[in-house]
Scaffold this motif. Sequence first.
Motif, PDB file in Angstrom:
ATOM      1  N   GLY A   1      -3.719   3.701   1.715  1.00 53.88           N
ATOM      2  CA  GLY A   1      -2.727   3.909   0.679  1.00 53.88           C
ATOM      3  C   GLY A   1      -1.864   5.124   0.957  1.00 53.88           C
ATOM      4  O   GLY A   1      -2.164   5.955   1.824  1.00 53.88           O
TER       5      GLY A   1
ATOM      6  N   ARG B   1       0.815  -1.218   0.000  1.00 56.14           N
ATOM      7  CA  ARG B   1       0.000   0.000   0.000  1.00 56.14           C
ATOM      8  C   ARG B   1       0.848   1.267   0.000  1.00 56.14           C
ATOM      9  O   ARG B   1       0.340   2.352  -0.292  1.00 56.14           O
ATOM     10  CB  ARG B   1      -0.914   0.024   1.231  1.00 56.14           C
TER      11      ARG B   1
ATOM     12  N   ASP C   1      -6.891   3.815  -1.805  1.00 57.80           N
ATOM     13  CA  ASP C   1      -7.176   2.950  -0.664  1.00 57.80           C
ATOM     14  C   ASP C   1      -7.128   3.764   0.628  1.00 57.80           C
ATOM     15  O   ASP C   1      -6.389   4.745   0.742  1.00 57.80           O
ATOM     16  CB  ASP C   1      -6.148   1.814  -0.606  1.00 57.80           C
TER      17      ASP C   1
END
Length: 533
Positions: free
Chosen positions: A393, A383, A390
């Motif tokens: 993220g 990530r 996300d």
Amino acid sequence: AALVGTNPRWRHTQATMNEHEVATWRAVQASPVEFERTAREVLGALQSRSGAHWEARGMQQQQQLPRELRARVKRDVYRALMRLGEHAAPAQAQAQAQPPHADAVEAARCEWEAALLAKYASLAKTHGGFLEPRHERADGENGGSVTGGKPAKKALYTPEDLLHTLASISANSANCMYGQTAFSVSLKTPTLEELRQHFAALSPRVRHLGIDDTFTNWYAPYTEECGDRVLDAEYPPLATSFVVTGAPASQRKGIWLAVFDLPKATSEQDAAFLQQCLAHASTWRCLHDRILKWDIRKTTSCDDEYFIFEDVQRELLLTLVRDPSVRGACAVALPETPEAEGYPRVLPFYGLAWYCAPLTYMFQQAQDAYPLFRKLYCEFFCRLHTVNSDHSGLLRLCMLFESLLAQRAPHLVLHLISLGVQPTALVVRWICFAFVGYLSVQQILVLWDRIIGFGGGAGLLLLPVLAAAILTYRAEQLTACTTVRELKVRECACTGVNDSTGTVVGPAPVERDCAVAGLPFLAVEQFAGLYEI
């Protein structure tokens, strides 16, 4: 009877269950066939311990049998629940509403991945191709060894390149904060109150290993005793809740393995796969192997704490980039590479070696460390170096850092912007590398305990919290800088980064100025308002 729900008394106990037990109960009702194998083994154990066998083994074994069965059933329930969650994940993802500006982020991701593949092809032309066989050289150099061959001259990309790509995402947004943010997209990040509620277990009111054991003599032995019970239970949810407050150094390896439901001993299949990857690396000289060699030379080999484990780190990375299961197991989408010989499954970049470096203090051999390293990468680290929207993220983590720093030290933000420096540019490597190379090994492991305990969906939020805490703690020193050059010199002194080469020359003394060792984000007084103390 309890498993299939035919016992009214068992149903009555649902009223007193906690949230996890209710979820487990629903999983049992949804798929009782998952426990058919366990039920057969239970019946076999009961039959084998009947009659004279019971008399030979004594009443003590009779009392232990239900406990063993309960532990086994709990583990099978957990694994079935995880499988149900994996099958339900795509449907849940489709049902979730797309965040604002998701199309802009997706377009930037596609453009970023295309640029990476083009640059990788360009590097292949510079270094003589994607793949070439190794040969024994006449001068005695072993061209067939894993370490043979010249390294590449540069990385595929750096965290600064990734930050520039994230900052260039344009969505015609009004999220400018009068120039105080580097990003134009509008994505929701947790508020300070939400962070307080979610990370309530990290409050100074809760005892933590790494802090309380420095003030009391009884807490460390007590934690080790609890750790023994956690290891005996072999129950991932129990290990996960235990590691949130810190794992003893002697038990950390076993507890981390228990969190991810990994076997204590390396399976023959994993060991054979690692040897297969290393054999391929010793037979063929791939471009990504040369990039990895350059990465190790510029990162962990320059660090006094990690350079002695260079061989183990190289074996872990050579296996990771050849593992075909990594791309499908990652929590976020990785850049797609052609399914051709010479292309890696994970595109190497500057700093990839940092992710496996702390594990070399827990494992002596790469084949023992690789299953855990693969889990950590697929759940957490993937990530931190990809373009996505996300919730954990890199884009949202950087935006959360900016939000926290603007609330806790607005004068520092304005001062840095007046010098032409975005605050995120100072900490992007801290977040992208999960602080490896900037804190000591023991501090990294203590921090990773908490990240693993809260899971990939929330544990990574601690990285921008810690980064904001450090800059808040250093606010007085940073605001004293009047030029960009002076700011860079002061930053290098605080982080241990050599500005001329971009390589890490030693662990940062960031946390050493704090009064409490262990959790820096709990020790910084200026950021203690996160927990309202």
